[in-house]
Write an enzyme that holds these catalytic residues in place. Structure first.
Site, short mmCIF file in Angstrom:
data_model
loop_
_atom_site.label_atom_id
_atom_site.label_comp_id
_atom_site.label_asym_id
_atom_site.label_seq_id
_atom_site.Cartn_x
_atom_site.Cartn_y
_atom_site.Cartn_z
N ALA A 1 94.49 24.83 95.74
CA ALA A 1 94.20 25.30 97.10
C ALA A 1 92.80 24.89 97.53
N THR B 1 90.75 20.06 102.49
CA THR B 1 90.70 18.78 101.77
C THR B 1 90.30 17.56 102.60
N THR C 1 87.76 16.47 92.21
CA THR C 1 88.02 15.16 92.84
C THR C 1 86.97 14.12 92.44
N ASP C 2 87.35 12.86 92.55
CA ASP C 2 86.37 11.79 92.25
C ASP C 2 85.23 11.76 93.26
N GLU C 3 85.43 12.44 94.42
CA GLU C 3 84.36 12.42 95.44
C GLU C 3 83.10 13.12 94.97
N TYR D 1 82.81 18.36 102.27
CA TYR D 1 84.00 18.57 101.43
C TYR D 1 83.66 18.29 99.96
N LYS E 1 83.56 20.87 96.73
CA LYS E 1 84.37 20.65 95.52
C LYS E 1 83.48 20.56 94.28
N PRO F 1 93.48 3.43 113.52
CA PRO F 1 92.01 3.49 113.63
C PRO F 1 91.31 3.22 112.30
N TYR G 1 88.19 2.59 110.10
CA TYR G 1 86.78 2.95 110.23
C TYR G 1 85.85 1.80 109.81
N ARG H 1 83.05 6.61 109.84
CA ARG H 1 82.85 8.01 109.44
C ARG H 1 81.38 8.19 109.06
N GLY I 1 78.31 9.10 106.93
CA GLY I 1 78.11 9.21 105.48
C GLY I 1 79.29 8.67 104.67
P1 NAD Z 1 96.38 19.59 101.16
O1 NAD Z 1 95.36 19.73 102.23
O2 NAD Z 1 97.60 18.77 101.41
O3 NAD Z 1 96.89 21.05 100.71
C1 NAD Z 1 96.03 22.13 100.53
C2 NAD Z 1 96.89 23.38 100.41
O4 NAD Z 1 96.01 24.50 100.15
C3 NAD Z 1 97.67 23.73 101.69
O5 NAD Z 1 98.99 24.08 101.36
C4 NAD Z 1 96.91 24.91 102.27
O6 NAD Z 1 97.73 25.81 103.01
C5 NAD Z 1 96.38 25.57 101.00
N1 NAD Z 1 95.18 26.40 101.25
C6 NAD Z 1 94.07 26.06 101.94
N2 NAD Z 1 93.20 27.08 101.96
C7 NAD Z 1 93.76 28.08 101.25
C8 NAD Z 1 93.35 29.40 100.90
N3 NAD Z 1 92.16 29.88 101.29
N4 NAD Z 1 94.16 30.17 100.14
C9 NAD Z 1 95.38 29.68 99.74
N5 NAD Z 1 95.83 28.47 100.06
C10 NAD Z 1 95.03 27.66 100.80
O7 NAD Z 1 95.59 19.08 99.89
P2 NAD Z 1 95.99 18.04 98.74
O8 NAD Z 1 95.70 16.67 99.19
O9 NAD Z 1 97.33 18.38 98.23
O10 NAD Z 1 94.89 18.41 97.63
C11 NAD Z 1 95.15 19.41 96.66
C12 NAD Z 1 93.94 19.52 95.75
O11 NAD Z 1 93.70 18.27 95.11
C13 NAD Z 1 92.65 19.89 96.45
O12 NAD Z 1 91.93 20.77 95.64
C14 NAD Z 1 91.92 18.56 96.59
O13 NAD Z 1 90.53 18.75 96.65
C15 NAD Z 1 92.35 17.86 95.33
N6 NAD Z 1 92.37 16.40 95.35
C16 NAD Z 1 93.07 15.75 96.32
C17 NAD Z 1 93.16 14.35 96.28
C18 NAD Z 1 93.94 13.58 97.31
O14 NAD Z 1 93.88 12.35 97.31
N7 NAD Z 1 94.69 14.21 98.19
C19 NAD Z 1 92.50 13.64 95.24
C20 NAD Z 1 91.78 14.36 94.30
C21 NAD Z 1 91.74 15.73 94.35
O1 DAU Z 2 89.08 10.45 96.52
C1 DAU Z 2 89.79 11.64 96.51
C2 DAU Z 2 89.82 12.20 97.90
O2 DAU Z 2 90.69 11.38 98.66
C3 DAU Z 2 90.29 13.65 97.95
O3 DAU Z 2 89.40 14.46 97.24
C4 DAU Z 2 90.40 14.12 99.42
O4 DAU Z 2 90.91 15.43 99.48
C5 DAU Z 2 91.32 13.17 100.16
O5 DAU Z 2 91.36 13.53 101.53
C6 DAU Z 2 90.85 11.73 100.01
O6 DAU Z 2 89.59 11.52 100.71
P1 DAU Z 2 89.30 10.17 101.53
O7 DAU Z 2 88.26 10.43 102.52
O8 DAU Z 2 89.11 9.03 100.60
O9 DAU Z 2 90.75 9.97 102.22
P2 DAU Z 2 91.18 9.57 103.72
O10 DAU Z 2 92.65 9.35 103.70
O11 DAU Z 2 90.62 10.48 104.73
O12 DAU Z 2 90.47 8.15 103.89
C7 DAU Z 2 90.73 7.09 102.99
C8 DAU Z 2 89.91 5.89 103.45
O13 DAU Z 2 90.43 5.43 104.71
C9 DAU Z 2 88.45 6.21 103.70
O14 DAU Z 2 87.65 5.09 103.31
C10 DAU Z 2 88.36 6.40 105.21
C11 DAU Z 2 89.42 5.45 105.74
N1 DAU Z 2 90.07 5.90 107.00
C12 DAU Z 2 90.59 7.16 107.03
C13 DAU Z 2 91.19 7.64 108.16
C14 DAU Z 2 91.77 9.03 108.20
C15 DAU Z 2 90.14 5.05 108.10
O15 DAU Z 2 89.69 3.90 108.06
N2 DAU Z 2 90.74 5.54 109.23
C16 DAU Z 2 91.26 6.79 109.31
O16 DAU Z 2 91.78 7.16 110.39
#
Ligand code: NAD
Ligand code: DAU
Length: 335
Positions: free
Chosen positions: A83, A86, A126-128, A150, A154, A205, A207, A273, A275
């Site tokens: 949770a 993100t 996360t790797d971020e 974010y 994390k 879009p 970036y 974006r 930063g």
């Molecule tokens: P997501 O945004 O799709 O889902 C997040 C979920 O958490 C949602 O269902 C939301 O309702 C729930 N949530 C938010 N706030 C809450 C709260 N206060 N109490 C209970 N539930 C709550 O996210 P995701 O992409 O599935 O990411 C899941 C986890 O993995 C996160 O911790 C994120 O930081 C981590 N992560 C994501 C990625 C990625 O690429 N998506 C990569 C590495 C790590």
């Molecule tokens: O690296 C792990 C992370 O990956 C997770 O911890 C985050 O929760 C997850 O959201 C994701 O973060 P990013 O910022 O890398 O993901 P996003 O999909 O937002 O963007 C991926 C790349 O694409 C990033 O370099 C920004 C670019 N981008 C993103 C959007 C939404 C664009 O060029 N245009 C866009 O509209």
């Protein structure tokens, strides 16, 4: 052996994929899904799960100590904390919820775990947290240099979880995964956004110069890594989970358009974006020593993922005509 597992954020992208994975691999497990159902939570992600006798959905906030305390009091073998807020762009606009959920919510879960005990507490980081890595690969001992709200929230949760191991001997494992892709990802994230826009002839879009690099991990491989760590990971340790598929955003966009047989004229270069981290890249050798390898063939799974969005309009059209519409206008209207 059947286990009682708390999955938080199980209605989101990775959490729901993890529940599907558990239901298939460990059908005996009892699963409690605690999710607040924010804009990103979606019960449509759990089709076929809700009717299972050993599955329970609890709508609630991980920052609600009374609620969380009650769940841990039931006696849990495993808790996996997905949770979180993100989306990096939203954290730049308004960090408040990120601090509350990602840091304070994690604290609440850790407190309840400390009071009642738990067999294994997995904190999904996360790797971020490493920040932008211009060259080479991050390993688990590298300094944390998060560069957006974010990532910083994390990183706070990541080290808070570790502190509960060091101070209270809570059996914590921390994972740092790279960018996931697969079905059920909210269409604010780049792959589902670009695929669904392209399908509706809306510009993509991109970036800045589009040369930022991400390391793509198929969500099922993320799930298998977490599953392995629950049984074989060492408590108190942190594990990187990288897909090993490094791509610039330009390359990724070109692949999407090529698969859909749509022209590159759909790409619109927009303001960068703030930063914007240039590159993420993980060294996952520590996890691989435990026997994990990503199974996905990247090109093939990227195609199945694009095809999944193409074939499941029912899933994303609802989202894109709801809350997302306002968000999109605000986010991209002035770029
Ligand atoms: P997501 O945004 O799709 O889902 C997040 C979920 O958490 C949602 O269902 C939301 O309702 C729930 N949530 C938010 N706030 C809450 C709260 N206060 N109490 C209970 N539930 C709550 O996210 P995701 O992409 O599935 O990411 C899941 C986890 O993995 C996160 O911790 C994120 O930081 C981590 N992560 C994501 C990625 C990625 O690429 N998506 C990569 C590495 C790590
Ligand atoms: O690296 C792990 C992370 O990956 C997770 O911890 C985050 O929760 C997850 O959201 C994701 O973060 P990013 O910022 O890398 O993901 P996003 O999909 O937002 O963007 C991926 C790349 O694409 C990033 O370099 C920004 C670019 N981008 C993103 C959007 C939404 C664009 O060029 N245009 C866009 O509209």
């Amino acid at each position: 052996m059947s286990r009682k597992i708390l999955v938080t954020g199980g209605a989101g992208f990775i959490g729901s994929n993890f529940i599907h994975y558990l239901a298939e691999k460990h059908p005996q497990d009892e699963i409690i899904n605690l999710d607040k159902l924010t804009y990103a939570g979606n019960l449509d992600n759990l089709k076929g799960i809700a009717d299972r006798p050993n599955y329970r959905f609890v709508r609630g906030d991980i920052a609600d100590l009374e609620l969380v305390d009650g769940l841990f009091q039931e006696g849990l073998d495993v808790a996996v904390n997905f949770a979180a807020e993100t989306h990096v762009d939203r954290s730049i606009g308004d960090p408040d919820d990120f601090i509350r959920t990602d840091i304070y919510g994690t604290y609440t879960l850790l407190e309840a775990a400390r009071r009642h005990g738990v067999g294994c507490f997995v904190q999904i980081s996360t790797d971020e947290v490493y920040g932008s890595v211009e060259e080479g690969f991050s390993n688990e001992r590298d300094p944390l240099m998060p560069r957006n709200p974010y990532a910083a929230s994390k990183a706070g949760a990541d080290r808070l979880a570790y502190s509960y191991f060091a101070t209270y001997d809570l059996p914590v494992i921390i994972t740092r995964a790279s960018n996931n892709f697969g079905p059920y990802q909210y269409p604010e994230k780049v792959i589902p956004l670009f695929v669904t826009n392209a399908l509706d002839s809306i510009p993509l879009p991109l970036y800045g110069d589009g040369l930022n690099v991400r390391d793509w991990l198929f969500v099922r491989d993320h799930c298998s890594a977490i599953d392995l760590l629950i049984s074989r990971g060492e408590k108190g340790e942190t594990y990187n989970i990288g897909g090993g598929n490094l791509l610039t955003n330009r390359e990724l966009t070109a692949r999407i358009l090529e698969f859909l047989q749509l022209p590159e004229t759909l790409i619109r270069r927009v303001r960068d974006r703030e930063g914007h981290d240039r590159r993420y890249a993980l060294d996952s050798s520590k996890l691989k020593k435990l026997g994990w390898e990503p199974e996905a063939d990247f090109a093939a799974e990227l195609e199945t993922t694009i095809a999944w969005y193409r074939d499941n309009r029912w899933w994303w059209e609802k989202i894109k005509s709801g809350e997302f519409k306002e968000y999109y206008k605000k986010q991209y209207g002035n770029r």
